[in-house]
Design a protein around this motif. Structure first.
Motif: not given
Length: 185
Positions: A42-45, A47-52, A141-143
């Protein structure tokens, strides 16, 4: 990176992961288990949305409607919260006491996408102003992992203190989160 930019980044990380805490708290109250793998996915997803969002904000200034994403996310949270409140308070529903359920991968990814809507908007806004993806993405991601673990444990502990079905509190948490998002508009 200046101290002000660092503090702004920390505040953004806290703002973007607070909803993860609230949602995990509500799952803890409902005795729904979230595995460590699902939390990581979930946090990877998210973080990827944030990166996008950061990429979109840097690449296409002014095109992405920030209010649209925030409004959509707020309405989803309000709907989820209202549904949980109605499900608890409508008469005739038999409640299963202390049943442990698990969040599956599909539900986790869908929830991560919904929780990412404000991250996309914040990423676009951040990308327009500053490109600090190297700090924000791992921080979110970590937070997010920390907030989800803490939120679930707090909700689960809170449930056992009262020994009653208090799943309606998760509905209130989601409604407050949705209203707070609408107030930011």
């Amino acid at each position: 990176m200046s101290w002000i930019a660092f503090l702004n980044g920390i505040l953004l990380i806290i703002a973007l992961t607070t909803d993860s805490f609230v949602v995990s708290f509500s799952y803890g109250i409902q005795n729904v288990r979230i595995s460590g793998k699902i939390i990581l996915i979930m946090n990877l997803v998210m973080s990827l949305f944030l990166a996008g969002g950061i990429w979109a904000g840097s690449a296409m200034e002014g095109i992405f409607p920030r209010n649209f994403a925030m409004t959509g996310g707020a309405l989803v949270l309000l709907g989820m919260g209202g549904y949980r409140m109605l499900r608890f308070f409508l008469p005739g529903k038999a409640k299963k006491e202390q049943e442990v359920r698990k969040l599956d991968y599909f539900q986790g990814i869908l929830l991560a996408v919904l929780l990412s809507l404000d991250g996309v908007a914040a990423g676009v806004g951040t990308g327009l102003v500053q490109a600090r993806a190297g700090f924000l993405i791992p921080g979110v991601f970590l937070g997010g992992v920390l907030m989800m673990r803490t939120g679930w444990k707090a909700g689960n502990h809170f449930q056992y203190i009262f020994q009653k079905d208090i799943s309606w509190i998760s509905g209130i948490c989601l409604i407050v989160l949705g209203v707070g998002t609408l107030c930011k508009l």
